[in-house]
Scaffold this motif. Structure first.
Motif, PDB file in Angstrom:
ATOM      1  N   GLY A 112      -3.423  -0.942  -7.204  1.00 60.22           N
ATOM      2  CA  GLY A 112      -3.436  -1.840  -5.855  1.00 60.22           C
ATOM      3  C   GLY A 112      -2.422  -2.984  -5.528  1.00 60.22           C
ATOM      4  N   THR A 113      -2.891  -3.537  -4.568  1.00 62.60           N
ATOM      5  CA  THR A 113      -2.069  -4.830  -4.267  1.00 62.60           C
ATOM      6  C   THR A 113      -2.553  -5.879  -4.753  1.00 62.60           C
ATOM      7  N   LYS A 164      -8.077   3.676  -5.519  1.00 65.47           N
ATOM      8  CA  LYS A 164      -6.976   3.211  -4.353  1.00 65.47           C
ATOM      9  C   LYS A 164      -7.801   1.822  -3.804  1.00 65.47           C
ATOM     10  N   ALA A 171       0.887  -1.274  -0.038  1.00 66.43           N
ATOM     11  CA  ALA A 171       0.020  -0.239   0.135  1.00 66.43           C
ATOM     12  C   ALA A 171       0.957   1.124  -0.023  1.00 66.43           C
ATOM     13  N   THR A 229       0.755   4.096  -2.864  1.00 66.76           N
ATOM     14  CA  THR A 229       0.376   5.631  -2.400  1.00 66.76           C
ATOM     15  C   THR A 229       1.622   6.374  -3.190  1.00 66.76           C
ATOM     16  N   PHE A 231      -6.248  -0.922  -2.216  1.00 67.56           N
ATOM     17  CA  PHE A 231      -5.387  -1.666  -1.338  1.00 67.56           C
ATOM     18  C   PHE A 231      -5.863  -1.733  -0.137  1.00 67.56           C
ATOM     19  N   LYS A 267      -4.664  -0.763   3.223  1.00 65.32           N
ATOM     20  CA  LYS A 267      -4.440  -0.033   4.156  1.00 65.32           C
ATOM     21  C   LYS A 267      -5.534   1.253   4.471  1.00 65.32           C
TER      22      LYS A 267
END
Length: 278
Positions: A211-212, A186, A165, A169, A188, A190
C-alpha cells in the motif's frame, strides 16, 4: 500342299514377336526405374524440406532463449541494491528535520541479488521475492499456508510500502507470478474505498499487504491495520520517470516518515526492513 507350312516363316514370326516382347519388357523396366528414381528424388526433397524446417525451428527456439537470457541479465544488472548502512543513510538524509532516526543498520537486511534465484535463465527476476528469501527464509510456508486464526487479522506478515497505487499494482503482479497462492491485500486509494479495505482486513487474514503511506496511516489510525505481527517491511525505492523516490516525493514523503517513525519504529524489535530498487 496347302496344308504344308514353312517352318522358316513361323520362326521369323516368332523372332519378331519375341523381339517385341523383349522390347516391351525393357520399356516396363525403364518406366519402373524412372518412377523409382522420381520417388527417391521426391523423398529426398521432402526430407530436405523437413530438415530445413527443423533447423529453422531450432534456430528460432535458440534465438528466443538467447533473448530471454539477455532480458534476464539486463533485469539483474538494473537491480541496484543498497547495503544496510546505505539504507539508513538514505532514509536519514531525506528527513525534514536534522534529528536522526532510532533505526540502525541492524534493523535492515541486505538481499544479495548477485546470487542466482533460479536455475532457469529465462525466468524474470522479482526483487521483492528475492528479498523475502533472504530476510524471511520460511516465507513460502508463512505466505502460502498462513495461520488463519482471527488474532492475525489486520497484521500482515509482510508489508510492502510503495509511493503510488500504480507502482503497488506492478509489484503485486510481479510477486503474484512467483508466490501464486499468496493472498495479497491492496491497501491504496485508487478505485478502492477505505471502508472496503476495513471489511477486507476484518474478514480474513492477508499474510502480505502492499500500500501507499497515506492509506496505510489511515488504516492504522482507525485500528484496522497494525504491525504487531509484521516481520518484514519492504520499502519500494524505485525512482519514477522524474527520478523521485518514496523518500523525496513531495506528496508522499511526509506520510512515509510519519509511518516509519511513529508506527514501524514501535515494532522494530521484530521487524526487519529493506529498501528495494526493482
Amino acid at each position: 500342299m496347302g496344308d504344308n507350312i514353312d517352318d522358316n516363316v513361323w520362326d521369323g514370326v516368332n523372332e519378331v514377336d519375341l523381339a517385341k516382347n523383349v522390347n516391351s519388357d525393357d520399356d516396363v523396366d525403364s518406366t519402373f526405374g524412372s518412377e523409382e528414381k522420381d520417388s527417391k528424388e521426391l523423398l529426398l526433397a521432402t526430407d530436405s524440406k523437413v530438415l530445413k524446417s527443423k533447423q529453422k525451428f531450432a534456430a528460432l527456439k535458440e534465438s528466443k532463449k538467447a533473448k530471454a537470457a539477455a532480458a534476464s541479465e539486463s533485469s539483474k544488472s538494473s537491480i541496484i541494491q543498497l547495503s544496510e548502512a546505505e539504507m539508513v543513510f538514505e532514509i536519514d538524509r531525506e528527513r525534514k528535520t536534522k534529528t536522526q532516526s532510532s533505526f540502525t543498520s541492524k534493523n535492515f537486511f541486505y538481499p544479495n541479488f548477485s546470487l542466482p534465484q533460479t536455475k532457469s535463465k529465462s525466468k524474470k527476476e522479482c526483487p521483492y521475492v528475492r528479498a523475502l528469501a533472504v530476510g524471511l527464509p520460511s516465507y513460502k510456508k508463512l505466505l502460502q499456508n498462513p495461520d488463519e486464526s482471527g488474532s492475525n487479522r489486520g497484521s500482515p506478515t509482510v508489508l510492502i510500502i510503495c509511493a503510488s497505487a500504480i507502482r503497488a499494482t506492478q509489484i503485486i503482479r510481479s510477486v503474484s507470478s512467483k508466490i501464486i497462492k499468496c493472498k495479497i491485500a491492496k491497501l491504496f486509494a485508487k478505485h478502492i474505498k477505505i471502508s472496503e479495505q476495513v471489511d477486507l482486513l476484518a474478514s480474513s487474514f492477508y499474510p502480505l499487504a502492499t500500500g501507499t503511506p497515506n492509506r496505510l496511516l489511515k488504516l492504522i489510525e482507525i485500528g484496522s491495520l497494525d504491525l504487531q505481527k509484521t516481520l518484514i517491511v519492504l520499502i519500494d525505492y524505485t525512482p519514477d520517470i522524474k527520478g523521485s523516490t518514496i523518500l523525496t516525493m513531495k506528496d508522499v514523503k511526509d506520510d512515509f516518515y510519519t509511518l516509519l517513525d511513529e508506527h514501524i519504529s514501535k515494532e522494530i524489535d521484530h521487524i526487519r526492513l529493506a529498501l528495494i530498487k526493482g
